[in-house]
Design a protein around this motif. Structure first.
Motif, PDB file in Angstrom:
ATOM      1  N   ALA A 112     -10.983  -2.774 -14.524  1.00 18.50           N
ATOM      2  CA  ALA A 112     -10.760  -3.206 -15.827  1.00 18.50           C
ATOM      3  C   ALA A 112     -11.325  -2.112 -16.857  1.00 18.50           C
ATOM      4  N   ASN A 113     -12.290  -1.501 -16.417  1.00 20.93           N
ATOM      5  CA  ASN A 113     -12.824  -0.266 -17.365  1.00 20.93           C
ATOM      6  C   ASN A 113     -11.485   0.712 -17.549  1.00 20.93           C
ATOM      7  N   ASN A 114     -10.876   0.982 -16.313  1.00 19.04           N
ATOM      8  CA  ASN A 114      -9.656   1.952 -16.445  1.00 19.04           C
ATOM      9  C   ASN A 114      -8.661   1.401 -17.227  1.00 19.04           C
ATOM     10  N   LYS A 115      -8.435  -0.077 -17.457  1.00 18.38           N
ATOM     11  CA  LYS A 115      -7.409  -0.542 -18.280  1.00 18.38           C
ATOM     12  C   LYS A 115      -7.890  -0.722 -19.716  1.00 18.38           C
ATOM     13  N   ASN A 116      -9.047  -0.572 -19.919  1.00 14.63           N
ATOM     14  CA  ASN A 116      -9.598  -0.502 -21.574  1.00 14.63           C
ATOM     15  C   ASN A 116      -8.664  -0.091 -22.360  1.00 14.63           C
ATOM     16  N   PRO A 117      -8.010  -0.831 -23.200  1.00 11.82           N
ATOM     17  CA  PRO A 117      -6.990  -0.408 -24.280  1.00 11.82           C
ATOM     18  C   PRO A 117      -7.721   0.094 -25.448  1.00 11.82           C
ATOM     19  N   ILE A 118      -8.865  -0.004 -25.658  1.00 13.76           N
ATOM     20  CA  ILE A 118      -9.547   0.446 -26.955  1.00 13.76           C
ATOM     21  C   ILE A 118     -10.909   1.284 -26.836  1.00 13.76           C
ATOM     22  N   MET A 119     -10.403   2.566 -26.385  1.00  9.16           N
ATOM     23  CA  MET A 119     -11.537   3.473 -25.911  1.00  9.16           C
ATOM     24  C   MET A 119     -12.373   3.754 -27.054  1.00  9.16           C
ATOM     25  N   ILE A 120     -13.622   3.998 -26.830  1.00  7.74           N
ATOM     26  CA  ILE A 120     -14.701   4.486 -27.807  1.00  7.74           C
ATOM     27  C   ILE A 120     -15.237   3.301 -28.539  1.00  7.74           C
ATOM     28  N   ILE A 121     -14.417   2.368 -29.074  1.00  7.82           N
ATOM     29  CA  ILE A 121     -14.969   1.255 -29.931  1.00  7.82           C
ATOM     30  C   ILE A 121     -15.137   0.097 -28.672  1.00  7.82           C
ATOM     31  N   ILE A 122     -14.527   0.040 -27.620  1.00  6.85           N
ATOM     32  CA  ILE A 122     -14.871  -0.528 -26.412  1.00  6.85           C
ATOM     33  C   ILE A 122     -15.503   0.489 -25.614  1.00  6.85           C
ATOM     34  N   PRO A 123     -16.727   0.670 -25.508  1.00  8.73           N
ATOM     35  CA  PRO A 123     -17.295   2.012 -24.924  1.00  8.73           C
ATOM     36  C   PRO A 123     -17.354   1.902 -23.347  1.00  8.73           C
TER      37      PRO A 123
END
Length: 159
Positions: A112-123
């Protein structure tokens, strides 16, 4: 309708996407193979760019932007937990598994971390291995280290 704009950050060129109402994606420009339409006149893009600039300059420690990441219910649950990791702190995949009350899901949390589409803001960069090692990051371990170092340095000034 999706809109996109570029943001030149301290970790490289980023693409910010929105749906007209909320940020849907922040990724490295090299990951986005589509033609990017410049739309920095959008109030949402202006807010996002201003907040990212302030983040990279140690002026803000959290974001105040509407987000609409696309993912499964499980991924969204993980991303919500990631968003609660305090600035300048880290958690392990196991810690996140405990937070979401699914202690056997450490590997799924990694995905799920790998699929995070909003890097930095969703840290997602604040998630580390259980032994304290830096593991996995879309921009590479060097970029993850730079983000964590940046937050560590500015967190000292915050307190």
């Amino acid at each position: 309708m999706m809109n996109s704009c570029y943001f030149n950050s301290k970790i490289g060129d980023l693409v910010i996407e929105d749906n007209g109402v909320a940020i849907t994606k922040i990724c490295f420009a090299k990951e986005n193979r589509e033609v990017i339409k410049e739309d920095v006149q959008s109030p949402l893009f202006k807010r996002a760019v201003a907040q990212l600039q302030d983040y990279f300059n140690g002026k803000i420690f959290s974001f105040d932007l509407p987000l609409a990441p696309k993912g499964t219910d499980f991924q969204k649950q993980v991303w919500k937990a990631l968003s609660e990791i305090p600035y300048g702190k880290t958690k392990s995949y196991g810690d996140i598994a405990k937070i979401i009350k699914n202690e056997k899901a450490a590997r799924a949390i990694g995905m799920a971390n790998n699929k995070n589409p909003i890097m930095i803001i969703i840290p997602c960069h604040r998630v580390i291995g259980s032994n304290g090692s830096l593991v996995g990051y879309a921009g590479g371990i060097d970029v993850k280290r730079r983000l964590l170092d940046l937050e560590s340095e500015y967190a000292k000034c915050k307190d």
